[in-house]
Design a protein around this motif. Structure first.
Motif, PDB file in Angstrom:
ATOM      1  N   SER A  32      27.437   8.975   9.107  1.00  0.00           N
ATOM      2  CA  SER A  32      27.373   9.797  10.336  1.00  0.00           C
ATOM      3  C   SER A  32      27.206   8.915  11.574  1.00  0.00           C
ATOM      4  O   SER A  32      27.665   9.271  12.654  1.00  0.00           O
ATOM      5  N   GLU A  33      26.568   7.772  11.405  1.00  0.00           N
ATOM      6  CA  GLU A  33      26.359   6.848  12.526  1.00  0.00           C
ATOM      7  C   GLU A  33      27.562   5.928  12.757  1.00  0.00           C
ATOM      8  O   GLU A  33      27.890   5.616  13.897  1.00  0.00           O
ATOM      9  N   VAL A  34      28.174   5.466  11.670  1.00  0.00           N
ATOM     10  CA  VAL A  34      29.317   4.545  11.749  1.00  0.00           C
ATOM     11  C   VAL A  34      30.356   5.029  10.721  1.00  0.00           C
ATOM     12  O   VAL A  34      30.361   4.589   9.570  1.00  0.00           O
ATOM     13  N   PRO A  35      31.241   5.968  11.130  1.00  0.00           N
ATOM     14  CA  PRO A  35      32.177   6.578  10.184  1.00  0.00           C
ATOM     15  C   PRO A  35      33.027   5.591   9.375  1.00  0.00           C
ATOM     16  O   PRO A  35      33.340   5.850   8.211  1.00  0.00           O
ATOM     17  N   GLN A  36      33.375   4.445   9.958  1.00  0.00           N
ATOM     18  CA  GLN A  36      34.229   3.503   9.226  1.00  0.00           C
ATOM     19  C   GLN A  36      33.526   2.893   8.011  1.00  0.00           C
ATOM     20  O   GLN A  36      34.187   2.345   7.134  1.00  0.00           O
ATOM     21  N   LEU A  37      32.208   3.016   7.920  1.00  0.00           N
ATOM     22  CA  LEU A  37      31.502   2.520   6.732  1.00  0.00           C
ATOM     23  C   LEU A  37      31.918   3.269   5.466  1.00  0.00           C
ATOM     24  O   LEU A  37      31.803   2.745   4.366  1.00  0.00           O
ATOM     25  N   GLU A  38      32.409   4.500   5.666  1.00  0.00           N
ATOM     26  CA  GLU A  38      32.839   5.299   4.514  1.00  0.00           C
ATOM     27  C   GLU A  38      33.939   4.593   3.721  1.00  0.00           C
ATOM     28  O   GLU A  38      34.048   4.761   2.507  1.00  0.00           O
ATOM     29  N   TYR A  39      34.748   3.799   4.401  1.00  0.00           N
ATOM     30  CA  TYR A  39      35.869   3.126   3.740  1.00  0.00           C
ATOM     31  C   TYR A  39      35.628   1.631   3.591  1.00  0.00           C
ATOM     32  O   TYR A  39      36.548   0.866   3.407  1.00  0.00           O
ATOM     33  N   GLY A  40      34.407   1.233   3.649  1.00  0.00           N
ATOM     34  CA  GLY A  40      34.036  -0.178   3.480  1.00  0.00           C
ATOM     35  C   GLY A  40      32.952  -0.312   2.438  1.00  0.00           C
ATOM     36  O   GLY A  40      33.152   0.050   1.275  1.00  0.00           O
ATOM     37  N   PRO A  41      31.782  -0.779   2.845  1.00  0.00           N
ATOM     38  CA  PRO A  41      30.726  -1.055   1.876  1.00  0.00           C
ATOM     39  C   PRO A  41      30.212   0.183   1.143  1.00  0.00           C
ATOM     40  O   PRO A  41      29.903   0.105  -0.045  1.00  0.00           O
ATOM     41  N   ILE A  42      30.160   1.316   1.817  1.00  0.00           N
ATOM     42  CA  ILE A  42      29.666   2.520   1.138  1.00  0.00           C
ATOM     43  C   ILE A  42      30.670   2.988   0.099  1.00  0.00           C
ATOM     44  O   ILE A  42      30.287   3.383  -1.013  1.00  0.00           O
ATOM     45  N   GLU A  43      31.943   2.924   0.415  1.00  0.00           N
ATOM     46  CA  GLU A  43      32.966   3.276  -0.565  1.00  0.00           C
ATOM     47  C   GLU A  43      32.816   2.402  -1.817  1.00  0.00           C
ATOM     48  O   GLU A  43      32.884   2.892  -2.941  1.00  0.00           O
ATOM     49  N   LYS A  44      32.574   1.114  -1.608  1.00  0.00           N
ATOM     50  CA  LYS A  44      32.394   0.180  -2.730  1.00  0.00           C
ATOM     51  C   LYS A  44      31.161   0.550  -3.554  1.00  0.00           C
ATOM     52  O   LYS A  44      31.206   0.537  -4.786  1.00  0.00           O
ATOM     53  N   MET A  45      30.059   0.908  -2.890  1.00  0.00           N
ATOM     54  CA  MET A  45      28.841   1.290  -3.613  1.00  0.00           C
ATOM     55  C   MET A  45      29.064   2.566  -4.420  1.00  0.00           C
ATOM     56  O   MET A  45      28.624   2.669  -5.562  1.00  0.00           O
ATOM     57  N   LEU A  46      29.773   3.524  -3.829  1.00  0.00           N
ATOM     58  CA  LEU A  46      30.070   4.772  -4.544  1.00  0.00           C
ATOM     59  C   LEU A  46      30.974   4.518  -5.755  1.00  0.00           C
ATOM     60  O   LEU A  46      30.785   5.116  -6.819  1.00  0.00           O
ATOM     61  N   GLU A  47      31.949   3.628  -5.594  1.00  0.00           N
ATOM     62  CA  GLU A  47      32.815   3.254  -6.728  1.00  0.00           C
ATOM     63  C   GLU A  47      31.973   2.621  -7.835  1.00  0.00           C
ATOM     64  O   GLU A  47      32.190   2.898  -9.029  1.00  0.00           O
ATOM     65  N   GLU A  48      31.022   1.788  -7.456  1.00  0.00           N
ATOM     66  CA  GLU A  48      30.165   1.157  -8.456  1.00  0.00           C
ATOM     67  C   GLU A  48      29.255   2.181  -9.123  1.00  0.00           C
ATOM     68  O   GLU A  48      29.010   2.093 -10.331  1.00  0.00           O
ATOM     69  N   HIS A  49      28.771   3.179  -8.388  1.00  0.00           N
ATOM     70  CA  HIS A  49      27.984   4.247  -9.005  1.00  0.00           C
ATOM     71  C   HIS A  49      28.828   4.964 -10.066  1.00  0.00           C
ATOM     72  O   HIS A  49      28.330   5.270 -11.157  1.00  0.00           O
TER      73      HIS A  49
END
Length: 176
Positions: A69-86
């Motif tokens: 919500s603070e930095v939308p582009q994070l959804e397709y960077g590090p957070i996307e990677k963490m979710l893939e790892e989950h």
């Protein structure tokens, strides 16, 4: 210097519990050949209930959503990677459960070693990179942290029995 957030402190302390469990498991398997279906079920319950239902929920539904919500582009960077790892961890855990149910305990041991390796590396990345990024983004804003802590507290109240059961299970496993 970035001020730590209570939210990330909670998640890091849960990472310590998870790492303790994983390291104890790896040492236990190394020293004993007493691999029973019951001991594997105890481990599965911990990883499924504590790691996924209790801990990953806080990351995915509270911290990650706030960061996006603070930095939308994070959804397709590090957070996307963490979710893939989950998801990879969930898939590996599903393979582990199937092996245990089919009483393929040696195979289950190999899969659990893979899970441990993946999870330890994943935790390292979250602790060093993602949580530091969250703390930098919050810039010491206690209001943001308190809002996330409120969401975490609601979840913990609903899942407190999981936490108590799994942490006491860890200590029982350590005694064996």
């Amino acid at each position: 210097m970035t001020k730590p957030m209570k939210t990330t402190e909670i998640l890091r302390s849960e990472h310590e519990i998870i790492c303790d469990y994983l390291n104890h498991y790896l040492n236990w398997v190394d020293k004993t050949k007493n691999l029973t279906q019951e001991s594997f079920q105890t481990m599965f319950d911990f990883f499924n209930e504590f790691v996924d239902d209790y801990h990953h929920y806080k990351e995915e539904e509270v911290l990650f959503k706030w960061m996006i919500s603070e930095v939308p582009q994070l959804e397709y960077g590090p957070i996307e990677k963490m979710l893939e790892e989950h998801e990879k961890l969930r898939d590996t855990l599903d393979k582990f459960k199937t092996s245990v149910m089919l009483r393929r305990l040696e195979e289950a041991c190999n899969i659990l070693n893979e899970y441990a390796t993946l999870n330890l590396a994943h935790i390292h990345k979250e602790n060093l990179a993602l949580f530091n990024r969250a703390e930098s983004m919050s810039n010491g804003n206690e209001e943001i942290d308190m809002k996330m802590l409120g969401l975490i507290s609601e979840h913990e109240n609903l899942k407190k029995n999981i936490y108590n059961k799994q942490v006491s299970g860890l200590y029982r496993l350590k005694e064996n």
